[in-house]
Design an enzyme around this catalytic site. Sequence first.
Site, PDB file in Angstrom:
ATOM      1  N   LYS A 178      -1.911   1.436   6.831  1.00  0.00           N
ATOM      2  CA  LYS A 178      -2.537   0.933   8.168  1.00  0.00           C
ATOM      3  C   LYS A 178      -2.006   1.564   9.294  1.00  0.00           C
ATOM      4  O   LYS A 178      -0.863   1.016   9.606  1.00  0.00           O
ATOM      5  CB  LYS A 178      -3.021  -0.369   8.236  1.00  0.00           C
ATOM      6  N   LYS A 231      -6.127   3.400   6.132  1.00  0.00           N
ATOM      7  CA  LYS A 231      -7.081   2.855   7.573  1.00  0.00           C
ATOM      8  C   LYS A 231      -6.344   3.405   8.715  1.00  0.00           C
ATOM      9  O   LYS A 231      -4.843   3.070   8.899  1.00  0.00           O
ATOM     10  CB  LYS A 231      -7.051   1.346   7.383  1.00  0.00           C
TER      11      LYS A 231
END
Length: 306
Positions: A178, A231
């Site tokens: 992420k 992400k």
Amino acid sequence: MANETQLDVSHLVFPLFVMDGSGIKSEIKSLPGIYRFSPELLLAEIESCMNLGLTNFILFPAVADALKDTTATYSYHPDNFYLKIARDIKARFPECCLISDVAMDPYSSDGHDGLVRDGAIVNDDTLPILAKMSVAQAEAGFDMLGPSDMMDGRVGFMRQALDEAGYTNTGILAYTAKYASAFYGPFRDALDSAPKSGDKKTYQMNPANRREALIEAELDTMEGADMLMVKPALHYLDVIKELKDSSNLPIAAYHVSGECAMLMAACRNGWLDYNKAMPETLLSIRRAGADVILTYFAKDFAEMVR
């Protein structure tokens, strides 16, 4: 028959936002067509999706400031509306796959994913809070938990807590890579969860780093993750491919709010054809290696296929 890449509704997860109250369907201005729902209207939205063959959902809570504190105690409180609606969803639609969000930021008065002490994010002291949150969510009926916090060691800490509490079948979708991205803005608008001070660069990944994702993937796998996620998705297709080539676990990709909002804006201005650009975008994420795509376009794609 000759397509090298297949894209189906079964590959998609639809992010949904829930807030306490009744009769609420509030559009997110920076993410047109996506709404915050009160619980009873959320059930109706899920039913609509299920009728289209869309059965996978990840749920995020928009929590009132009055319920937030520095240690996110509301996240595992028995009266938490997020946990209540999870129970209602699984009672009414037991066949759906319901994924949670595990992080302090929706419940934290500091707006950070970890515990803040003297202006710093304290990694290890955050883990017991995430473990309590995880057990509460598993008890509420979530099929899979999504630790989005990026605290080191949280997957193993959660797995141990879940197993000790008897939730050995509850899966973990690890937010493995992420990144500290500029493309989360509309999501933070939806939850009013932006940090009150500082930023998230001390615990989210540096956008310049690709090989670091392999280290994170190895750690999450060793700690018991069932699925690894990248992400954002569209701006990190190379990272998706890297994880797909190096891991035997399913790879998920979060097509984040800012990435979707850009395409929405271009299409609403007539610069792009939504019915062509949207599926091509999702196909590119699949082609890079994503087995699962979390996207705000999931319902639109399901309607298009239907």
